[in-house]
Motif scaffolding. Structure first.
Motif, short mmCIF file in Angstrom:
data_model
loop_
_atom_site.label_atom_id
_atom_site.label_comp_id
_atom_site.label_asym_id
_atom_site.label_seq_id
_atom_site.Cartn_x
_atom_site.Cartn_y
_atom_site.Cartn_z
N GLU A 63 0.84 -1.20 0.00
CA GLU A 63 0.00 0.00 0.00
C GLU A 63 0.87 1.24 0.00
O GLU A 63 1.74 1.41 0.86
N HIS A 64 0.65 2.09 -0.97
CA HIS A 64 1.35 3.36 -1.08
C HIS A 64 0.80 4.31 -0.01
O HIS A 64 -0.35 4.17 0.42
N PRO A 65 1.62 5.27 0.45
CA PRO A 65 1.12 6.23 1.47
C PRO A 65 -0.17 6.94 1.09
O PRO A 65 -0.95 7.34 1.97
N ASN A 66 -0.44 7.09 -0.22
CA ASN A 66 -1.68 7.76 -0.63
C ASN A 66 -2.87 6.81 -0.70
O ASN A 66 -3.95 7.20 -1.13
N GLY A 67 -2.65 5.56 -0.25
CA GLY A 67 -3.73 4.59 -0.24
C GLY A 67 -3.79 3.68 -1.45
O GLY A 67 -4.53 2.70 -1.46
N ARG A 68 -3.04 4.01 -2.47
CA ARG A 68 -3.03 3.18 -3.68
C ARG A 68 -2.29 1.87 -3.40
O ARG A 68 -1.28 1.86 -2.70
N THR A 69 -2.80 0.78 -3.92
CA THR A 69 -2.16 -0.52 -3.73
C THR A 69 -1.37 -0.92 -4.98
O THR A 69 -1.65 -0.43 -6.08
#
Length: 308
Positions: free
Chosen positions: A50-56
């Protein structure tokens, strides 16, 4: 490399250890490229980060498991065989059970219970530190035990083989060797059958598997510092590098353990390129990052080898 379809394999059990769901399967059919069809295999689905911006994004634990097993085989280090697999359209990896029939396993965590200063990691999500998970305690726990069955190390001491596992960890940048990621095998029916260190398993966190593709080139530019940050986070001394941890293991092992670095010195680096490039779904930046991790860590290990 084709994935083995395990959709119709028989479900034996759920694996209770670890945070991610895993299931034990037994092949349902014949003429499968896996050897003994009665052996159980652990299926693990490909993980997501999971990326810090919520993107997986997709992680590459499954590919790494296969690459590490093949690399360990070249070094003669006993590891669970791993193959790419798919189950009901979910990509993943199957890992061969390292415990023989009529035998069972005690995790390192269970083996260390009662050791002064050791704190169980069972059900604990902490990454660091791991009180009591240190080389003196591990060596004491493995004292008198032998190496894995059906390997050239059956008459080796378990700690000499375990030192090989730590060298492999240092080479592949695997900082996930917690006390539930190694085990002791014991017989359930024959009291004269000696307890043994099980073959190494669960290497999916190595070789920067958790990093997304877009970050691989940046990590490659700072590869030396990246490798130096490979710390023994699952041990008591969390500031020790994986290379330092391996080197320290020689102090609690016999001279036999020195041979692991000799084998690494004899291994041609061209094998790194072949193993990391033969999986067509791994991007060029990721393959380059994995290759350079292996090259840099190989050099770091050999620089502090006792035979240097």
């Amino acid at each position: 490399m084709n994935r083995i379809d395990v959709s119709d394999w028989l479900v034996d059990d759920q694996e209770p250890l670890g945070k991610d769901p895993k299931i034990w399967l037994t092949p349902n059919g014949e003429d499968l490229p896996i050897g003994d069809p009665s052996t159980s295999w652990l299926f693990k689905s490909a993980k997501s980060g999971e990326h810090p911006n919520g993107r997986t994004y997709r992680r590459y634990d499954d590919y790494v498991e296969v690459i590490v097993h093949e690399l360990a085989s070249l070094l003669g280090i006993p590891t669970a065989r791993a193959l790419l697999a798919v189950r009901n359209e979910a990509e993943g990896v199957i890992s061969r059970n390292v415990i023989r029939d009529s035998h069972s396993a005690l995790t390192g965590d269970m083996s260390l219970l009662g050791t002064p200063g050791y704190v169980s990691c069972s059900g604990d999500d902490r990454v660091t530190p791991r009180p009591g998970h240190n080389l003196p305690n591990i060596a004491a726990t493995l004292d008198g035990l032998k190496g894995p069955s059906n390997t050239p190390y059956e008459d080796w001491s378990a700690i000499d083989v375990f030192s090989g596992y730590l060298m492999l960890d240092a080479l592949i940048a695997n900082n996930d060797r917690h006390a539930e990621n190694w085990a002791v095998e014991y017989s359930m029916i024959d009291p004269l059958d000696p307890d043994r260190l099980a073959a190494s398993f669960d290497h999916g966190s190595a070789l920067a598997a958790s990093i997304e593709d877009s970050a691989c080139r940046k990590k490659l530019l700072g590869i030396e510092k990246f490798c130096e940050k490979g710390l023994s986070k699952r041990f008591e001394n969390q500031r020790q590098t994986l290379v330092e941890l391996w080197r320290a293991s020689l102090d609690v092992s016999s001279d036999r353990a020195w041979s692991w670095s000799d084998r690494l010195m004899e291994l041609d680096e061209s094998h790194f390129e072949r193993l990391c490039n033969e999986h067509q779904f791994v991007s060029e930046p990721r393959a380059s990052l994995m290759i350079n991790i292996l090259k840099v860590n190989r050099r770091r290990i050999l620089e502090c080898s006792p035979h240097r």
